[in-house]
Structures are given as C-alpha cells and as structure tokens.
Design an enzyme around this catalytic site. Sequence first.
Site, PDB file in Angstrom:
ATOM      1  CG  ASP A 265     -66.531 -54.685 -23.137  1.00 44.40           C
ATOM      2  OD1 ASP A 265     -65.546 -54.202 -23.705  1.00 44.40           O
ATOM      3  OD2 ASP A 265     -67.314 -54.012 -22.451  1.00 44.40           O
ATOM      4  CG  HIS A 288     -67.003 -53.974 -27.600  1.00 45.42           C
ATOM      5  ND1 HIS A 288     -67.296 -53.162 -26.531  1.00 45.42           N
ATOM      6  CD2 HIS A 288     -68.204 -54.419 -28.058  1.00 45.42           C
ATOM      7  CE1 HIS A 288     -68.608 -53.109 -26.347  1.00 45.42           C
ATOM      8  NE2 HIS A 288     -69.183 -53.877 -27.266  1.00 45.42           N
TER       9      HIS A 288
END
Length: 445
Positions: A265, A288
């Site tokens: 993430d 991310h």
Amino acid sequence: MALLKHLLFSFTIFIISFVFCYGSLQEDPLTNIYVHHSPSVDDGGTLFKNFNKQIENVLSLNRFEKPSSLKMVNVNDYGAKRNGDDDSEAFKKAWDEVCTSGEAILVVPKDNYLLKPIRFSGPCKPNIEVQISGTLEAADDPSDYEEDSTHWLVFDNIKNLYVYGGGTLDGNGKIWWENSCKKNKKRSCKDAPTALTFESCEDLTVENLNIENAQQIHVSFQDSENVKVSGLNVIAPEDSPNTDGIHVTKTKNIQISDSVIGTGDDCISIVHGSKNVEATNITCGPGHGISIGSLGAGKSKDVVSGIKVNGAKLFGTKNGVRIKTWQGGSGSASDIKFQNIEMTNVTNPIIINQNYCDKKKRPCQKAGSEKSAVEIKNVVYENISGTSASDVAVKFDCSKKFPCQKIKLQNIDLACEGGDDAEAQCNNVDKPSYIGHVKPRCSKE
C-alpha cells in the site's frame, strides 16, 4: 612604554581567546548533528512561512544530551524464554521497571522473541530508551487480539522516548492477509492490527529499525508532536493488503528521513490532523506511492497542512505523489510541496483525485453534484523527473464546484517508459502556473 606593552599583551590574549572559543563552537558535534539542509522555499513569501521554523524545533530534540550511564533493563532477566513461547509478560515487567524508575534502557538482545499484543504506557519518569537488537515476532493467532484487534505493539503517553537498535519487528501478517476481504471476497472487510503504534507521544525519536510483514499498517504515529524518524526499513509483499509503510495521523512537527519502504500500500500516508510533516530521502517501491489522504471519508471534515516531500525515489509504484479526497467530504489540504523526486515506471507519477469514491461502500455522486469537498490549494511540484508506466503522467481530477487552486509546476520532466511523450489530464484546476521546463503540462480547459 610599559603601559603600551601591557595593553598590547592584553589585546593579544583577548584575540587568542576569541579565536579559540569561536573555533570550539564551530567544531561542536552537537551543533552539527541537526543542521537543516532543505532547499529554501520561494512561493511568494506565503507558502510554508512557519514550516522550516517548526521543523527546526523537531530537529532539535534533545535525545543526545542524556546521562552517560543509564540503567540497563534486560528482558532476559525478567523471564523471556526465547524458545518460541510467549514472552509478553517478561517484556511487560521489564517495561514497568524502566518506566517507573527512569534513567533506564529497555534492552532486547540479539535473540528471537514471540509477543502477543502489548501496550507500553506512560507517563514515565524522564530519560528512557528502548534498544531493540533482536527480532520480535507477532503472535499469529487472531484470538490473541480479542481485547484489541487493531494493535500489536503500542507506545502511548510518553515524553522524550528514544527507540532504536537495528533489530526487527515481524508482524507475521500472512494469516491476516489471507483473511482480508481484498484477498477473499467472501469475507467482510475489517481492520487488522497495526504492527507498531506511537500514540500521544511527545519529543519522540525512532531510528534504525526493520519493520516487516505487518498485519496491516506497519508504523503509525498518532496524536503525537515533535517526532524524528530515520533509518527505517519497511518491507512486505507487493500483494499484501492495506500494509501502509508509515502512517501519520493527527501528528504535528514530524520529520521522516533516510528510509526505504516497499509494501502493498502507501509507502507514506498522511491523513487528518497532520501538520508540518517533512519526508526527506525516501526510497519507495513497490507500493502505492506517497499519499496525502484519503481525506473526507464518510463526509468527515479533514484538514492537513504544511506537508513537504523533499527528495524521493519511487520505483514501479501505482502512484507517485498523490492527494486523494472522498466525494462529499469537507476541510482542506493546503501548503503542500513535492520536490526533488525521481520516478521510474510509476503508473500515476503526479495525481490529485478530488472525486474519490469506493463503489463497494456507497454509490458515487455524479461529477458536479457534490455539495462539499475537501478543498485543495497551494500545492507545488518542483524538480520531478522520470518515467510513467501509463500514458498520463499528470492527472488532476478536481471538483467542479471546488476546483484545485494555486497549483504550481516547476521543472517537470516526465515521459512514458518507452520514451514517448506523456500526457497531462487536468479537470477543474484554477489557472495552474508553470515555471521553467514543464512537460507534460495541462492544456487549456
């Protein structure tokens, strides 16, 4: 003549004393430790007016001025077994000794320890440290987390805490990932434990640690102030769900530096209530990217300000530098600067998504129908270069009723991974400004 000789001698002694004292000041190692080298900000004298001053306060944390001999409190002396059995009680007893006595170090030697959820709580007497040289492994039985399903290791309500040591915190997250709704669509979505949490701490230093395979978020700083973080290695598989590297919420005056983060993430996520956050020399990937948000979920009012990312390298991430806000939220994200950043094969190098909506949770509004939005203003992108894995290297998807304001791009050079020109898609940006070479740039709306 005697009087003249006396005056000349006194003047010579004065000059020698002055030079000696000045030289000593220049060579003082404590003076040199916390010199701030961030480039100056030139945004009309308004943006980040007090930011550098606040960061200097963070950098002046007084952790080096500690007593020469602190009491060593070794967890092994309190019954740690180191044989795969639960060592939690030994850690609790050792912590109680450190906290209540002060002037002490909680020592975790180079060995392996199995721990259930623990909360290391204050307030404590002054001058305490935690030296983690060994490996802490999280219990993987979900039943061990029944009392608190969202935390593994927590330090809360402590002032002047120093945590370090080169050791490893292993969240043992595989069992949690397998039962995540993102991995198993039949399961309901719920939070998993954060591996390491600092809550309501002040004048905190965390450095030189390895945090890996967290159940969910790896490290979270919450409701804290004056924080210095450096030398962290944060690692989890690319497909591990919701495993943010470093998460910052309701925290003021925090510097994150010289850290390598690769997870499933966000490498760094900065959310509501965070102010004066600086990240420098960050290596990110996979993951991310570096995100502000999400903000405004559930129609909440969220505010962040004074965010600077200065010096980062991102490799193969889904996003580069991102601001993400939910439809229907309110508040603001302001005074933000991304500078000196290198992108390699990043899918969305520069992105603002002011219309974020998760269709799984609620129906999405039609563009332009929103009654409120988290306003985005005073955002600077400077000295950003590299390659995009998609055709669109710059994407500003802003609210029609609450457009992004005072967006500045300076010295931007982003191309597609194959060498072709990349595009910029810009919706509802109020007169973006350009300085120097900027490619790609928004076309006129």
